[in-house]
Design a protein around this motif. Structure first.
Motif, PDB file in Angstrom:
ATOM      1  N   PHE A 159       0.849  -1.203   0.000  1.00  0.00           N
ATOM      2  CA  PHE A 159       0.000   0.000   0.000  1.00  0.00           C
ATOM      3  C   PHE A 159       0.880   1.248   0.000  1.00  0.00           C
ATOM      4  O   PHE A 159       0.651   2.191  -0.757  1.00  0.00           O
ATOM      5  CB  PHE A 159      -0.910   0.008   1.230  1.00  0.00           C
ATOM      6  CG  PHE A 159      -1.814   1.215   1.299  1.00  0.00           C
ATOM      7  CD1 PHE A 159      -3.028   1.198   0.645  1.00  0.00           C
ATOM      8  CD2 PHE A 159      -1.434   2.362   1.981  1.00  0.00           C
ATOM      9  CE1 PHE A 159      -3.858   2.303   0.686  1.00  0.00           C
ATOM     10  CE2 PHE A 159      -2.258   3.468   2.031  1.00  0.00           C
ATOM     11  CZ  PHE A 159      -3.479   3.437   1.378  1.00  0.00           C
ATOM     12  N   ALA A 189      -5.249   0.196 -14.193  1.00  0.00           N
ATOM     13  CA  ALA A 189      -5.986  -0.019 -12.937  1.00  0.00           C
ATOM     14  C   ALA A 189      -7.474  -0.224 -13.169  1.00  0.00           C
ATOM     15  O   ALA A 189      -8.242  -0.207 -12.213  1.00  0.00           O
ATOM     16  CB  ALA A 189      -5.753   1.149 -11.993  1.00  0.00           C
ATOM     17  N   VAL A 206      -9.361  -2.589 -11.019  1.00  0.00           N
ATOM     18  CA  VAL A 206      -9.624  -2.201  -9.638  1.00  0.00           C
ATOM     19  C   VAL A 206     -11.106  -1.910  -9.442  1.00  0.00           C
ATOM     20  O   VAL A 206     -11.691  -2.261  -8.416  1.00  0.00           O
ATOM     21  CB  VAL A 206      -8.779  -0.966  -9.261  1.00  0.00           C
ATOM     22  CG1 VAL A 206      -9.245  -0.378  -7.930  1.00  0.00           C
ATOM     23  CG2 VAL A 206      -7.316  -1.337  -9.185  1.00  0.00           C
ATOM     24  N   ALA A 256     -13.591  -3.700  -6.961  1.00  0.00           N
ATOM     25  CA  ALA A 256     -14.359  -2.948  -5.966  1.00  0.00           C
ATOM     26  C   ALA A 256     -15.833  -3.338  -6.044  1.00  0.00           C
ATOM     27  O   ALA A 256     -16.491  -3.548  -5.020  1.00  0.00           O
ATOM     28  CB  ALA A 256     -14.176  -1.452  -6.189  1.00  0.00           C
ATOM     29  N   TYR A 277     -16.304  -6.687  -4.393  1.00  0.00           N
ATOM     30  CA  TYR A 277     -16.231  -6.629  -2.930  1.00  0.00           C
ATOM     31  C   TYR A 277     -17.482  -6.011  -2.330  1.00  0.00           C
ATOM     32  O   TYR A 277     -18.012  -6.504  -1.332  1.00  0.00           O
ATOM     33  CB  TYR A 277     -15.002  -5.840  -2.487  1.00  0.00           C
ATOM     34  CG  TYR A 277     -13.786  -6.704  -2.312  1.00  0.00           C
ATOM     35  CD1 TYR A 277     -13.765  -7.696  -1.339  1.00  0.00           C
ATOM     36  CD2 TYR A 277     -12.668  -6.553  -3.116  1.00  0.00           C
ATOM     37  CE1 TYR A 277     -12.661  -8.508  -1.174  1.00  0.00           C
ATOM     38  CE2 TYR A 277     -11.561  -7.358  -2.964  1.00  0.00           C
ATOM     39  CZ  TYR A 277     -11.559  -8.332  -1.997  1.00  0.00           C
ATOM     40  OH  TYR A 277     -10.471  -9.139  -1.844  1.00  0.00           O
ATOM     41  N   SER A 333     -15.624   6.666  -8.592  1.00  0.00           N
ATOM     42  CA  SER A 333     -14.610   6.856  -9.629  1.00  0.00           C
ATOM     43  C   SER A 333     -14.521   8.317 -10.061  1.00  0.00           C
ATOM     44  O   SER A 333     -13.508   8.743 -10.604  1.00  0.00           O
ATOM     45  CB  SER A 333     -14.921   5.977 -10.836  1.00  0.00           C
ATOM     46  OG  SER A 333     -16.004   6.500 -11.563  1.00  0.00           O
ATOM     47  N   LEU A 381      -2.053   2.614  -8.091  1.00  0.00           N
ATOM     48  CA  LEU A 381      -3.434   2.408  -7.646  1.00  0.00           C
ATOM     49  C   LEU A 381      -3.728   0.923  -7.456  1.00  0.00           C
ATOM     50  O   LEU A 381      -4.426   0.533  -6.517  1.00  0.00           O
ATOM     51  CB  LEU A 381      -4.411   3.006  -8.662  1.00  0.00           C
ATOM     52  CG  LEU A 381      -4.457   4.537  -8.694  1.00  0.00           C
ATOM     53  CD1 LEU A 381      -5.424   5.009  -9.763  1.00  0.00           C
ATOM     54  CD2 LEU A 381      -4.878   5.077  -7.340  1.00  0.00           C
ATOM     55  N   SER A 439      -4.952  -0.521  -3.943  1.00  0.00           N
ATOM     56  CA  SER A 439      -6.270  -1.142  -3.818  1.00  0.00           C
ATOM     57  C   SER A 439      -6.145  -2.585  -3.346  1.00  0.00           C
ATOM     58  O   SER A 439      -6.959  -3.058  -2.548  1.00  0.00           O
ATOM     59  CB  SER A 439      -6.992  -1.081  -5.157  1.00  0.00           C
ATOM     60  OG  SER A 439      -6.336  -1.891  -6.085  1.00  0.00           O
ATOM     61  N   ALA A 467      -5.517  -2.419   0.327  1.00  0.00           N
ATOM     62  CA  ALA A 467      -6.724  -1.973   1.025  1.00  0.00           C
ATOM     63  C   ALA A 467      -7.750  -3.101   1.084  1.00  0.00           C
ATOM     64  O   ALA A 467      -8.389  -3.323   2.122  1.00  0.00           O
ATOM     65  CB  ALA A 467      -7.307  -0.752   0.317  1.00  0.00           C
ATOM     66  N   ALA A 468      -7.890  -3.847  -0.025  1.00  0.00           N
ATOM     67  CA  ALA A 468      -8.849  -4.946  -0.055  1.00  0.00           C
ATOM     68  C   ALA A 468      -8.465  -6.016   0.959  1.00  0.00           C
ATOM     69  O   ALA A 468      -9.313  -6.554   1.677  1.00  0.00           O
ATOM     70  CB  ALA A 468      -8.913  -5.551  -1.453  1.00  0.00           C
ATOM     71  N   SER A 514     -16.464   2.681 -15.338  1.00  0.00           N
ATOM     72  CA  SER A 514     -16.173   2.099 -14.026  1.00  0.00           C
ATOM     73  C   SER A 514     -17.396   1.388 -13.476  1.00  0.00           C
ATOM     74  O   SER A 514     -17.288   0.311 -12.884  1.00  0.00           O
ATOM     75  CB  SER A 514     -15.738   3.179 -13.042  1.00  0.00           C
ATOM     76  OG  SER A 514     -14.763   3.984 -13.614  1.00  0.00           O
TER      77      SER A 514
END
Lengths: 344, 290
Positions: free
Chosen positions: A313, B42, B45, B49, B52, B80, B106, B110, B113-114, B202
């Protein structure tokens, strides 16, 4: 688009400065390739790191080998303007060549390096022959696909390569039959340093040669290079082959110093990471690799010791911040404050 | 019913369902690359998202599937917008390498973060019992969920094509892809157009990622692991159009499904070889313009 901006910037600069003509112009070209005092800096830094951080020698050796990988990528990307996402194809080919030799009773490192360079260069030549007439996204995809095909091949040929588990049982002999690859990585460090130095001399010579200048010409304006009769395709193929050979040496160095080769050596992540390291340092300037690679690898080492799970990150954040606030990489920043350093 | 026939049928259905997911995710990428000249590595991503948000809503709060999917699509499309304004817009028409650096950054962020929010394991898609079995058609048995995927995909594709061909917004997008400067000269607000197109792409990716969670598993490595497939669809389909990627996705989806069934030992090898052959034959893709 990028090339056009670049040319415009050059034109503006050319208009400001009085034109250099006659013997003075010859003098400028004759002086271009002379060694300058600051060029000793990377090597002094490397030796300094050896003295100051003896516990980090394996990491330092990896860094040196990766600098060579980034240097090979800079040759195609920065000088010839070939945007590649498949440089790992040659890195992995080199790593597997050296690895398979060492796992099959030929652990002599220097000949292993040569074998790796030749094999990778052959793969580079053959794939370049196919794909180097393309450009843009097509070329990007084709470089990526070459690496992906090789990775699949290595995965399937598990009898030779070990497949998913990686290649095991490498026996690397001492260098010149004397210096053993020890536990503390001293031999590995100097081995990588020496090989990097030799390859750097070759690359430096190459980019300052007329051949190197013609590559820059191809990057800046392909149509014009065609118009003045330069054999664009063959020039690109030549530099692609050389770059593949250097990437192969780099892969072999890492294989020999770590005694392991995994499928990730052919993976997209490796091609992407080397591109990132190069962009962080600065593309097309010979020293971008020497700045970007240590920065990235030290950041990765630090972040992963502070935050072992989510370190990437922070690396990602670093990349986003860099591209938002410091375009052109670290050397681009240097340019802003020290315009005379543009030659770097 | 011969075994070969029913096997062929299941391969075809699975392949077409996979193709629909691939198309929904990749079409936005094709348009952003064609229109803004932006190498958006990206893009996956946004699909991740979407996946998720959808599985999270379903598994944690028991929200029904259609509602979760709609929420995921809207949420990702809205999210986005600031990303495009703050990060992407600065690099339009800029150096490709800066774009690569930004979008790879990114992807890294991501993924981490995920993993932080949902853990390293893949997210299960728990389907309601009504969607979980097979359905007998006149010619054989087909999984219900694959049917649903194909139906949804086909509906969206039709809506998208009609929208781009018939609506004013669609005409503006086509104008901007064909000739950006000319579009600006006749007064199209391309900056706003970019933002809306980006959000649309997106949102579609989020929809595809959510709906296809059973085919492309939702895990932190999603964006990077599947990047090659998305890029292949765009490269074969041709940049900046919405039909090309559809046929490219069909080709890739069915070929992939057939290869994994018929010659599993060659894995993805055939897909890569096919991509290489097509790009050598037609460098701008099957439906791209030179």
């Amino acid at each position: 688009m990028a090339a056009a901006r670049f040319i415009r910037a050059r034109l503006i600069r050319a208009a400001e400065a009085p034109p250099i003509v006659g013997p003075a112009a010859i003098e400028v070209f004759a002086r271009r390739h002379r060694l300058r005092p600051y060029e000793a800096l990377p090597w002094l830094t490397a030796l300094g790191a050896y003295v100051l951080f003896p516990g980090y020698l394996p990491l330092a050796a990896q860094t040196l080998a990766t600098i060579l990988f980034a240097l090979s990528a800079d040759l195609v990307l920065g000088y010839a303007g070939i945007v590649t996402l498949g440089q790992a194809a040659f890195f992995g080919t080199g790593a597997y060549t050296a690895g398979i030799l060492a796992a099959n009773d030929w652990g002599e490192p220097i000949t292993g390096l040569f074998a790796a360079a030749v094999t990778a260069a052959v793969i580079g030549f053959l794939s370049g022959l196919l794909i180097l007439r393309s450009s843009g996204l097509t070329l990007l995809m084709q470089t990526l696909v070459v690496a992906a095909l090789l990775r699949e091949a290595a995965n399937k040929a598990s009898a030779i390569t070990g497949g998913d588990d990686g290649l095991q049982g490498m026996q690397v002999w001492p260098i010149f039959g004397h210096f053993e690859f020890g536990l503390f990585g001293r031999t590995g460090f100097f081995y990588c340093l020496a090989v990097l130095f030799l390859c750097w001399l070759i690359v430096r010579r190459l980019v300052h040669s007329p051949f190197g200048r013609s590559l820059t010409g191809i990057r800046e304006n392909v149509a014009r290079m065609h118009a003045i009769g330069a054999p664009v395709f063959w020039r690109r193929l030549t530099v692609y082959t050389i770059s593949a050979g250097l990437a192969g040496i780099s892969g072999a160095l890492i294989a020999q110093t770590t005694s392991f080769v995994g499928l990730d050596s052919l993976g997209l992540e490796r091609s992407g990471t080397v591109l990132i390291m190069l962009i962080i340092g600065g593309v097309g300037r010979l020293y971008g690799a020497f700045i970007g690679v240590p920065l990235y690898m030290i950041a990765q080492d630090r972040f992963s010791s502070i935050d072992p799970v989510y370190w990437y990150f922070w690396i990602g954040l670093l990349m986003v911040l860099l591209v938002t606030f410091a375009r052109g990489g670290v050397l681009g920043l240097v340019d802003r404050f020290w315009p005379a350093g543009r030659r770097l | 019913m011969s075994i070969a026939f029913s096997a062929g049928l299941s391969v075809a259905f699975h392949g077409i369902a996979f193709a629909m997911v691939l198309y929904l995710i990749s079409v936005g990428l094709s348009v952003t690359m064609g229109m803004m000249g932006f190498v958006n590595l990206a893009h996956g991503v946004f699909a991740m998202a979407g996946g998720y948000v959808m599985t999270g809503l379903m598994n944690r709060w028991g929200v029904p599937l259609p509602l979760s999917l709609a929420a995921a699509t809207v949420a990702v499309a809205l999210a986005s917008l600031p990303i495009e304004r703050l990060l992407y817009r600065r690099l339009y028409g800029g150096d490709e390498l800066d774009q690569v650096l930004l979008t790879m950054g990114l992807i890294f962020m991501s993924g981490a973060a995920a993993q932080y929010l949902f853990g390293a394991l893949q997210q299960p898609l728990r389907l309601p019992p009504s969607l979980n079995g097979g359905v007998r058609l006149g010619f054989g048995e087909v999984p219900v969920y694959d049917m649903l995927l194909i139906g949804c995909g086909a509906g969206l594709v039709t809506a998208l094509w009609l929208g781009i061909e018939r609506s004013r917004f669609g005409a503006k997008i086509r104008a901007a892809v064909d000739n950006l400067r000319m579009a600006q000269s006749i007064g199209i607000d391309t900056s706003r157009l970019f933002a809306l197109t980006f959000a649309l792409g997106s949102g579609l990716a989020a929809f595809g990622g959510g709906l296809g969670a059973s085919l492309i598993t939702i895990a932190p490595g999603y964006a990077l692991d599947n990047l090659v497939y998305f890029l292949i669809v765009v490269a074969i389909g041709g940049l900046g159009n919405i039909r090309g990627p559809f046929f490219a996705a069909l080709l890739v989806g069915v070929a992939d499904s057939a290869c994994k069934y018929l010659i599993p030992q060659f894995g993805a090898f055939f897909i890569y070889a096919m991509t290489m052959a097509i790009l050598l034959w037609r460098p701008h893709g099957l439906f791209g313009r030179a």
